[in-house]
Enzyme design. Structure first.
Site, PDB file in Angstrom:
ATOM      1  N   ARG A  88      47.241  46.828  55.292  1.00  0.00           N
ATOM      2  CA  ARG A  88      46.867  48.271  54.816  1.00  0.00           C
ATOM      3  C   ARG A  88      47.979  49.320  55.315  1.00  0.00           C
ATOM      4  O   ARG A  88      48.627  49.173  56.280  1.00  0.00           O
ATOM      5  CB  ARG A  88      45.729  48.604  55.527  1.00  0.00           C
ATOM      6  N   THR A 361      42.773  49.148  41.639  1.00  0.00           N
ATOM      7  CA  THR A 361      43.249  48.199  42.468  1.00  0.00           C
ATOM      8  C   THR A 361      43.394  46.845  41.845  1.00  0.00           C
ATOM      9  O   THR A 361      43.150  46.702  40.648  1.00  0.00           O
ATOM     10  CB  THR A 361      42.162  48.388  43.774  1.00  0.00           C
ATOM     11  N   THR A 379      46.161  47.222  46.486  1.00  0.00           N
ATOM     12  CA  THR A 379      45.967  48.422  45.892  1.00  0.00           C
ATOM     13  C   THR A 379      47.084  49.390  46.284  1.00  0.00           C
ATOM     14  O   THR A 379      48.110  49.436  47.195  1.00  0.00           O
ATOM     15  CB  THR A 379      44.720  49.107  46.203  1.00  0.00           C
ATOM     16  N   ASP A 403      42.131  57.892  51.151  1.00  0.00           N
ATOM     17  CA  ASP A 403      40.930  57.235  51.618  1.00  0.00           C
ATOM     18  C   ASP A 403      40.552  57.732  53.050  1.00  0.00           C
ATOM     19  O   ASP A 403      39.583  57.440  53.509  1.00  0.00           O
ATOM     20  CB  ASP A 403      41.373  55.865  51.703  1.00  0.00           C
ATOM     21  N   SER A 433      37.347  50.051  51.270  1.00  0.00           N
ATOM     22  CA  SER A 433      36.296  49.284  50.780  1.00  0.00           C
ATOM     23  C   SER A 433      36.739  47.868  50.252  1.00  0.00           C
ATOM     24  O   SER A 433      35.920  47.122  49.728  1.00  0.00           O
ATOM     25  CB  SER A 433      35.610  49.886  49.710  1.00  0.00           C
ATOM     26  N   GLY A 453      37.900  48.729  42.515  1.00  0.00           N
ATOM     27  CA  GLY A 453      36.719  49.756  42.104  1.00  0.00           C
ATOM     28  C   GLY A 453      36.304  50.645  43.242  1.00  0.00           C
ATOM     29  O   GLY A 453      35.407  51.144  43.160  1.00  0.00           O
TER      30      GLY A 453
HETATM   31  O1  DON Z   1      40.781  51.002  49.994  1.00  0.00           O
HETATM   32  C1  DON Z   1      40.093  51.197  49.303  1.00  0.00           C
HETATM   33  O2  DON Z   1      38.748  50.933  49.346  1.00  0.00           O
HETATM   34  C2  DON Z   1      40.613  51.961  48.058  1.00  0.00           C
HETATM   35  N1  DON Z   1      41.864  52.577  48.204  1.00  0.00           N
HETATM   36  C3  DON Z   1      40.514  51.085  46.641  1.00  0.00           C
HETATM   37  C4  DON Z   1      40.754  51.679  45.486  1.00  0.00           C
HETATM   38  C5  DON Z   1      40.353  50.971  44.284  1.00  0.00           C
HETATM   39  O3  DON Z   1      39.717  50.078  44.407  1.00  0.00           O
HETATM   40  C6  DON Z   1      40.808  51.649  43.161  1.00  0.00           C
HETATM   41  N2  DON Z   1      40.261  50.927  41.974  1.00  0.00           N
HETATM   42  N3  DON Z   1      40.029  50.211  41.344  1.00  0.00           N
END
Ligand code: DON
Length: 549
Positions: A88, A361, A379, A403, A433, A453
């Protein structure tokens, strides 16, 4: 042939899903899936294939696949050993809790999700090399080859891709001087990325050092700082991925291995599934309305906890985890659910959600002939992340800083709120998430799955699992089935077309639920293994693609 026989024949054919016997890959693009398959066919393992798929996604799915972002991997290897890798992004060392606020303490719109200040320190390249160091079994030349080939020779744009590129082009051109996006895209156009081709060759030749402490890191820092950002050489030098224990829990006899903090995915999913286990599950399975109502209410309770408790475990005290997963706690929480009429949380007044952009993502699932299973979600956060692309390097930088809870109770781009535990601190990881998940049944790997998502990732993974476990759906049907989602705040039930029938709409309406249709919730790429047959499901919501042998 009489009608009955014909019907039986059709039924048999439709029930006989194709399966593989050796290995399978499911990812967001055909090219990335094929890259993984190529590695597996050369004798590489699922971890080698993971690196190839990830790099190929960076080339063929640049809105989410990345070198400038981060992600999580959960694995169970052929010996049954499990683990997870956290690659991350982190907050830059010069970041601070009020960096997106004006002098009056108000949020400056856009700063956390667009442009140079939205960029977190990228983890993907370090993550991929960390995986190689531990598990790599064939040469890096072979692993990098498909992505390098795709960057040099291009890949053909799908209809969805060409539309997406055209939609985001104005913003990308506003923020960058790049020829890569200076044309009108059409389906079938060949998208070539020479700069990325050079970058990949350099990373292959020099390893992660060039990305974190060399020519590439210098270019990242110069570019970001020239646009007003704060990422420094020191941030990149200091970045390292972290091997963490996966988050493991039991649900109805299945062993679920998923991502723990700094992803909220595992804890939120465990709270919901453990609560279901404390209820009369037969009743829920046999009454679709009760199932939907129960899931909506459990999601609310759990997302409320998420926003208050969860954050980077290297920065916060995680004393609460056992408590919020204990039966007593969950039973108390479930007392708050009113099954007969409207429910208490609707009285919480809150503004409408502002979903500023569509969600992107990407998740991929791999199983190899040696028995290794890998689930990876990666992502840039929003589509094309911060929208910053370093022209010379050919890849986008994330906007993962959004985030964080940039101000207590301020909604992020997914409508989520958060508090102190997810506030910005130098070198902290922002709460995610992402929920890459592997499930064992009778001590054998049974499912490998995940989704993009934002917060709907957790819902999408959860509902795919329950479709299989509660409703005996095939993995394809389970992935295809319409989904619904509740985030606690805003107090809205999101649903895809086909989620609810007329009776359910009437019921939800009677209980004063606010309903909002979404064109898409999640994009699950999954593998299910039963009796040595490997079934795959590439989500039909996208161009996702499954292959195997
Ligand atoms: O880490 C996360 O939860 C978000 N940055 C993920 C973003 C995401 O899933 C975008 N979509 N599809």
């Amino acid at each position: 042939m009489n009608i009955r026989l014909l019907f039986l024949l059709i039924l048999t054919i439709s029930c006989n899903e194709n399966y593989y016997e050796e290995h399978a890959v499911v990812s967001a693009t055909k090219e990335a899936t094929n890259a993984g398959i190529k590695i597996l066919e050369q004798g590489g393992n699922a971890f080698d294939a993971m690196i190839a798929v990830d790099l190929a996604l960076a080339v063929t799915y640049p809105n989410a696949g990345n070198l400038g972002g981060g992600g999580f991997m959960v694995y169970i290897d052929s010996s049954g050993q499990s683990g997870s890798l956290d690659f991350r992004e982190k907050a830059p060392k010069k970041s601070h809790s009020s960096m997106y606020l004006d002098a009056n303490g108000e949020v400056i719109t856009g700063l956390s999700y667009e442009g140079a200040l939205s960029v977190g320190v990228p983890g993907t390249v370090a993550g991929l090399f960390e995986v190689y160091k531990k598990f790599g079994s064939i040469s890096l030349d072979k692993i990098f080859e498909p992505a390098i080939y795709l960057a040099k020779n291009g890949h053909s744009l799908t209809k969805k891709q060409s539309k997406l590129y055209n939609d985001y082009k104005p913003k990308i051109l506003e923020l960058n001087d790049t020829s890569l996006f200076s044309k009108d895209f059409k389906e079938g156009d060949v998208f070539i990325n020479d700069s990325l081709h050079n970058t990949l060759n350099k990373i292959l030749k020099h390893g992660p050092e060039i990305f974190y402490n060399g020519e590439i890191s210098n270019k990242i820092v110069n570019y970001v700082q020239s646009k007003g950002g704060i990422i420094s050489n020191d941030d990149l030098v200091s970045y390292s991925p972290v091997w963490r224990e996966p988050f493991i829990f039991n649900f109805n006899g299945y062993e679920i291995y998923t991502m723990g903090l700094p992803s909220s995915g595992g804890i939120v999913m465990a709270q919901i599934l453990k609560s279901l286990q404390l209820m009369d599950q037969e009743k829920i399975i046999n009454d679709k309305i009760k199932y939907i109502k129960t899931l909506i209410e459990l999601e609310k309770l759990s997302f409320a906890d998420r926003s208050y408790f969860l954050g980077d475990p290297d920065f916060i005290n995680t004393y609460f985890i056992d408590s919020i997963l204990s039966n007593n706690y969950l039973i108390d929480r479930m007392e708050l659910i009113d099954f007969e009429s409207s429910n208490p949380s609707t009285v919480i007044n809150h503004g409408e959600v502002k979903i500023i952009e569509s969600e992107e993502t990407t998740h991929y699932s791999i199983h190899d002939k040696y028995g290794n299973s890998v689930a990876v979600t990666t992502t840039l956060n929003g589509n094309f992340g911060s929208k910053l692309i370093i022209p010379e390097l050919g890849f986008f930088l994330n906007n993962e800083m959004d985030d964080f809870a940039i101000k207590t109770d301020h909604q992020n781009i997914y409508g989520m709120i958060g508090g102190k535990n997810n506030s910005i601190e130098p070198e902290k990881r922002m709460l995610s998430s992402m929920t890459p998940t592997i499930i064992k049944k009778d001590n054998e790997v049974f499912m490998i799955l995940g989704s993009p998502g934002g917060p709907t990732i957790i819902t999408s993974v959860l509902q795919t699992i329950l479709n299989v476990m509660y409703f005996d759906m095939s993995i394809k049907k389970s992935v295809k089935s319409p989904r619904f989602h509740h985030l606690w705040l805003p107090d809205i039930v999101y649903f895809e077309d086909g989620s609810f029938n007329k009776k359910m709409f009437e019921y939800l309406d009677k209980l004063n639920y606010k309903l909002s249709k979404r064109s898409q919730i999640g994009r699950v790429d999954a593998i299910l293994i039963e009796k040595n047959k490997i079934y795959t499901a590439a989500d039909p919501r996208g161009d996702d693609y499954a292959s195997g042998k």
